[in-house]
Design a protein around this motif. Structure first.
Motif, PDB file in Angstrom:
ATOM      1  N   GLY A 164       0.826  -1.200   0.000  1.00 40.21           N
ATOM      2  CA  GLY A 164       0.000   0.000   0.000  1.00 40.21           C
ATOM      3  C   GLY A 164       0.861   1.252   0.000  1.00 40.21           C
ATOM      4  O   GLY A 164       1.702   1.452  -0.863  1.00 40.21           O
ATOM      5  N   VAL A 165       0.665   2.110   1.015  1.00 45.57           N
ATOM      6  CA  VAL A 165       1.421   3.349   1.154  1.00 45.57           C
ATOM      7  C   VAL A 165       2.334   3.223   2.369  1.00 45.57           C
ATOM      8  O   VAL A 165       1.858   2.925   3.465  1.00 45.57           O
ATOM      9  N   THR A 166       3.611   3.428   2.156  1.00 40.57           N
ATOM     10  CA  THR A 166       4.598   3.290   3.217  1.00 40.57           C
ATOM     11  C   THR A 166       5.267   4.618   3.493  1.00 40.57           C
ATOM     12  O   THR A 166       5.776   5.266   2.571  1.00 40.57           O
ATOM     13  N   CYS A 176       7.741   8.785   1.285  1.00 39.04           N
ATOM     14  CA  CYS A 176       6.450   8.143   1.003  1.00 39.04           C
ATOM     15  C   CYS A 176       6.573   7.372  -0.297  1.00 39.04           C
ATOM     16  O   CYS A 176       7.026   7.922  -1.316  1.00 39.04           O
ATOM     17  N   GLN A 231       4.365   4.285  -2.739  1.00 42.18           N
ATOM     18  CA  GLN A 231       3.157   3.470  -2.904  1.00 42.18           C
ATOM     19  C   GLN A 231       3.388   2.471  -4.034  1.00 42.18           C
ATOM     20  O   GLN A 231       4.095   2.767  -5.000  1.00 42.18           O
ATOM     21  N   MET A 287      -1.155  11.495  -5.602  1.00 42.50           N
ATOM     22  CA  MET A 287      -0.555  11.355  -4.283  1.00 42.50           C
ATOM     23  C   MET A 287      -0.681  12.679  -3.539  1.00 42.50           C
ATOM     24  O   MET A 287      -0.724  13.755  -4.159  1.00 42.50           O
ATOM     25  N   GLU A 304       5.943   6.069  -7.996  1.00 44.27           N
ATOM     26  CA  GLU A 304       5.883   5.438  -6.676  1.00 44.27           C
ATOM     27  C   GLU A 304       6.198   6.371  -5.516  1.00 44.27           C
ATOM     28  O   GLU A 304       5.681   6.209  -4.421  1.00 44.27           O
ATOM     29  N   SER A 335      -2.364   8.037  -1.382  1.00 42.27           N
ATOM     30  CA  SER A 335      -2.456   7.896  -2.833  1.00 42.27           C
ATOM     31  C   SER A 335      -3.867   7.468  -3.172  1.00 42.27           C
ATOM     32  O   SER A 335      -4.582   6.899  -2.331  1.00 42.27           O
ATOM     33  N   GLY A 337      -0.907   6.220   4.438  1.00 41.13           N
ATOM     34  CA  GLY A 337       0.169   5.624   5.199  1.00 41.13           C
ATOM     35  C   GLY A 337      -0.125   5.714   6.683  1.00 41.13           C
ATOM     36  O   GLY A 337      -1.139   6.292   7.095  1.00 41.13           O
TER      37      GLY A 337
END
Lengths: 114, 109
Positions: B3-5, B23, B25, B32, B72, B93, B101
């Protein structure tokens, strides 16, 4: 400018009760409306998304409705459980400058008492 | 599926220092966003991006910068940190559904 309001800011209910959370927005030309859940110290988890052409969406014990003409959305939670305790946020998405931006309400903090 | 980190999860900065919040994704989303969340104030949009190479200011952009060199990654740069930037920062995102996140809790002292 789009503004999103959530009332009440906090709500406490006994376990098993059905409840409704309210969200109002000022600009009816929304693209979609989303409901999120946020647990303390955590990120936001998307619960339901209602497109502007839809009237409602359901997921398990959750039902969200959208009335663009009145600028309102509601999140109905059936048979509430202590695990439903969290802050619930609604966000209206609108189109601006070629993008879709989310405008958030300040949230309703829900406490479900066992 | 990550997912989103976001990294880091926590950070303490001294006034005047700089840092980058990362960040990334893995959902191939074009959109984003960076938000900050302050108690009682809700989430405020800082910057957003509609695709690689395209960024724009949100509601509260002062004191921040962003870049989007790939689909990303969408890092947020804080230059000359101030106490007013103490907050929780969320990256998100979206295609339709928005994915967030876990947040970065930043304290500026």
């Amino acid at each position: 400018k789009q503004e999103v309001t959530q009332i009440p800011a906090a709500l406490s209910v006994p376990e098993g009760e059905n409840l409704v959370l309210n969200c109002s927005f000022t600009d009816s030309a929304i693209y979609n409306l989303q409901w999120f859940r946020q647990d303390p110290g955590k990120g936001l988890t998307s619960l339901l998304l209602i497109q502007s052409s839809q009237r409602e969406q359901t997921s398990g014990r959750l039902n969200a409705s959208l009335d663009k003409s009145s600028g309102r959305s509601t999140l109905y939670i059936a048979a509430s459980q202590p695990g439903d305790s969290a802050t619930y946020l609604c966000a209206a998405s609108y189109s601006g400058a070629g993008s879709y931006q989310l405008t958030f309400g300040k949230g309703t903090k829900l406490s479900v008492i066992p | 599926n990550a997912g989103v980190t976001q990294t880091p999860k926590f950070r303490i900065l001294k006034i005047g220092q700089s840092m980058t919040l990362q960040c990334t994704q893995d959902m191939n989303h074009n959109y984003m966003y960076w938000y900050r969340q302050d108690p009682g104030m809700g989430l405020k949009l800082i910057y957003y991006s509609v695709g690689a190479g395209i960024t724009d200011k949100g509601e509260v952009p002062n004191g921040y910068n962003v870049s989007r060199s790939t689909t990303e990654d969408f890092p947020l740069r804080l230059e000359l940190a101030a106490p007013s930037q103490t907050s929780v920062y969320f990256c998100a995102s979206s295609y339709d559904l928005a994915f967030f996140g876990q947040g970065t809790r930043l304290t500026v002292v």
